[in-house]
Design a protein around this motif. Structure first.
Motif, PDB file in Angstrom:
ATOM      1  N   GLN A 188     -24.393 -36.407  -0.149  1.00 23.19           N
ATOM      2  CA  GLN A 188     -23.336 -37.265  -0.185  1.00 23.19           C
ATOM      3  C   GLN A 188     -22.249 -36.407  -0.762  1.00 23.19           C
ATOM      4  N   PHE A 189     -20.809 -36.454  -0.129  1.00 23.46           N
ATOM      5  CA  PHE A 189     -19.627 -36.104  -0.353  1.00 23.46           C
ATOM      6  C   PHE A 189     -18.779 -36.832  -1.385  1.00 23.46           C
ATOM      7  N   GLY A 190     -17.937 -35.971  -2.113  1.00 24.51           N
ATOM      8  CA  GLY A 190     -17.172 -36.567  -3.292  1.00 24.51           C
ATOM      9  C   GLY A 190     -15.794 -37.014  -2.688  1.00 24.51           C
ATOM     10  N   GLY A 191     -15.602 -36.658  -1.515  1.00 23.85           N
ATOM     11  CA  GLY A 191     -14.017 -36.986  -0.861  1.00 23.85           C
ATOM     12  C   GLY A 191     -13.916 -38.406  -0.584  1.00 23.85           C
ATOM     13  N   HIS A 192     -12.598 -38.883  -0.147  1.00 18.25           N
ATOM     14  CA  HIS A 192     -12.431 -40.226   0.237  1.00 18.25           C
ATOM     15  C   HIS A 192     -13.120 -40.508   1.308  1.00 18.25           C
ATOM     16  N   GLU A 193     -13.747 -41.507   1.674  1.00 16.26           N
ATOM     17  CA  GLU A 193     -14.583 -42.170   2.537  1.00 16.26           C
ATOM     18  C   GLU A 193     -14.126 -41.731   3.901  1.00 16.26           C
ATOM     19  N   LYS A 194     -12.912 -42.156   4.407  1.00 15.89           N
ATOM     20  CA  LYS A 194     -12.439 -42.054   5.547  1.00 15.89           C
ATOM     21  C   LYS A 194     -12.062 -40.443   5.923  1.00 15.89           C
ATOM     22  N   ASN A 195     -11.811 -39.474   5.109  1.00 13.67           N
ATOM     23  CA  ASN A 195     -11.921 -38.349   5.338  1.00 13.67           C
ATOM     24  C   ASN A 195     -13.222 -37.476   5.364  1.00 13.67           C
ATOM     25  N   VAL A 196     -14.186 -38.023   4.864  1.00 13.77           N
ATOM     26  CA  VAL A 196     -15.523 -37.560   4.919  1.00 13.77           C
ATOM     27  C   VAL A 196     -15.997 -38.091   6.326  1.00 13.77           C
ATOM     28  N   ILE A 197     -15.528 -39.163   6.724  1.00 17.06           N
ATOM     29  CA  ILE A 197     -16.273 -39.625   8.152  1.00 17.06           C
ATOM     30  C   ILE A 197     -15.455 -38.688   9.094  1.00 17.06           C
ATOM     31  N   ARG A 198     -14.268 -38.578   8.836  1.00 10.78           N
ATOM     32  CA  ARG A 198     -13.069 -37.579   9.732  1.00 10.78           C
ATOM     33  C   ARG A 198     -13.849 -36.138   9.970  1.00 10.78           C
ATOM     34  N   MET A 199     -14.395 -35.561   8.928  1.00  6.78           N
ATOM     35  CA  MET A 199     -14.927 -34.365   9.007  1.00  6.78           C
ATOM     36  C   MET A 199     -16.248 -34.260   9.639  1.00  6.78           C
ATOM     37  N   LYS A 200     -16.973 -35.443   9.368  1.00  5.00           N
ATOM     38  CA  LYS A 200     -18.588 -35.369  10.153  1.00  5.00           C
ATOM     39  C   LYS A 200     -18.248 -35.525  11.273  1.00  5.00           C
TER      40      LYS A 200
END
Length: 345
Positions: A188-200
């Protein structure tokens, strides 16, 4: 003989978004205002990522963080508050008349009726990479922050960490670097959900649960390879790198202020809905303030700042209006509107 100290209505400690907006709004309330910042520039935590794109501030299209700092700093100075740099406030002395004397680490003293604590996360220090000998690479290609994106163009970049900054840096560098790999100890990442999805869902290679375990150098000056280790199985692998960015969190320093008797934890002071602390005449705003309906956005810091200043005004004058009049009906802007050639009804 030293000159007598001036008494200010409001003294704001901290020059981040909350502190800067508090200085502006305090001017709207016609209060004699001072802002004290421990660094030598305004911006607070935003100075860590000057090239980051900020999307979530009301009224702005996406804006580079550095530009947002400039706009906020200009706005903060509209009503000519006194701004003091390079002073870390530690001491608090209650005067016989109920006013406060703030004492800086360097010995300077500041006299005020009320205080707004806009401390953000305190005096921030990056958590260093706990690998023996890592410090030797800090002058070459081991980084704890990203001040500019261009130096990473075309390079193989490894980012260690899983917080907001790690995720944001991965997204910003994805189109600039030759490759970006993110290594994080947890799934799990601690970043904002939308930014985590963008990264992945981008070309960023995400490896979890892994930890950075060794740095390798052929010349003793720059990192050429790293070893990462699977947290659960212990399996390791080597990766070639041109640059390593570490984001293992921040350590905060509230030394001195945490001895005032405030109700606080390691990161925050607890306030009521009017941003009041447990000490009379002392209020909080921004990341430092914690209350039930807290909104952890820059936009939320602006609201906090206005509420804290309103509470300070009412603390000094209970008969004052509950809030400032909006700018279109606020006499504080009349002369400024004339200078801009704006028609006044």
């Amino acid at each position: 003989m030293a000159e007598p100290l001036e008494l200010y209505d409001v003294t704001i400690i901290g020059g981040g978004p909350a502190g800067m907006y508090a200085a502006f709004y305090s001017g709207m309330r016609d209060l004699k205002t001072k802002l004290i910042e421990a660094r030598n520039e305004l911006g607070g935590r935003m100075l860590i990522y000057p090239e980051k794109m900020i999307w979530d501030v009301g009224g702005f299209a996406p804006i580079i963080c550095e530009q947002l700092i400039e706009q906020l700093a200009r706005q903060a100075q509209v009503f000519d508050p006194t701004i003091v740099f390079g002073q870390h406030i530690k001491g608090l002395e209650v005067q016989e008349d109920g006013t406060y004397m703030l004492v800086a680490e360097t010995g300077e003293r500041h006299w005020t009726r009320t205080i707004v604590l806009a401390l953000g996360r305190g005096i921030l220090k990056m958590a260093k990479l706990e690998i023996e000998g890592a410090e030797r690479y800090e002058v070459s290609n081991l980084h704890y922050t990203v001040q500019e994106l261009e130096p990473f163009r075309g390079k193989k970049v490894l980012i260690s960490g899983g917080g907001n900054s790690a995720v944001d840096w991965a997204n910003e560098l994805e189109s600039i670097a030759g490759s970006v790999t993110v290594v994080h100890r947890r799934d799990q990442f601690g970043g904002h959900e939308k930014n985590v999805i963008r990264m992945k869902t981008s070309s960023v290679c995400v490896k979890t649960p892994y930890a950075l375990s060794q740095l390798h150098s052929s010349d003793g000056k720059t990192i050429g390879k790293v070893t990462i280790c699977h947290i659960e199985t212990g399996e390791s692998e080597q990766l070639e790198v041109d640059a390593v960015i570490v984001n293992h969190g921040l350590k905060s320093d509230f030394t001195g202020i945490n001895e005032w008797g405030l109700h606080m934890n390691d990161w925050n002071v607890f306030t009521g809905g009017k941003l009041e602390t447990n000490l009379p005449g002392i209020f909080a705003a921004g990341d430092f303030a914690d209350y039930t309906s807290k909104v952890n956005l820059i936009a939320g810091a602006f609201s906090d700042a206005a509420l804290a200043v309103n509470s300070a005004k009412l603390f000094m004058d209970p008969e004052a209006p509950r809030m400032a009049y909006v700018s279109s009906h606020n006499d504080r802007f009349a002369e400024k509107n004339r200078a801009l050639g704006v028609a006044i009804d």
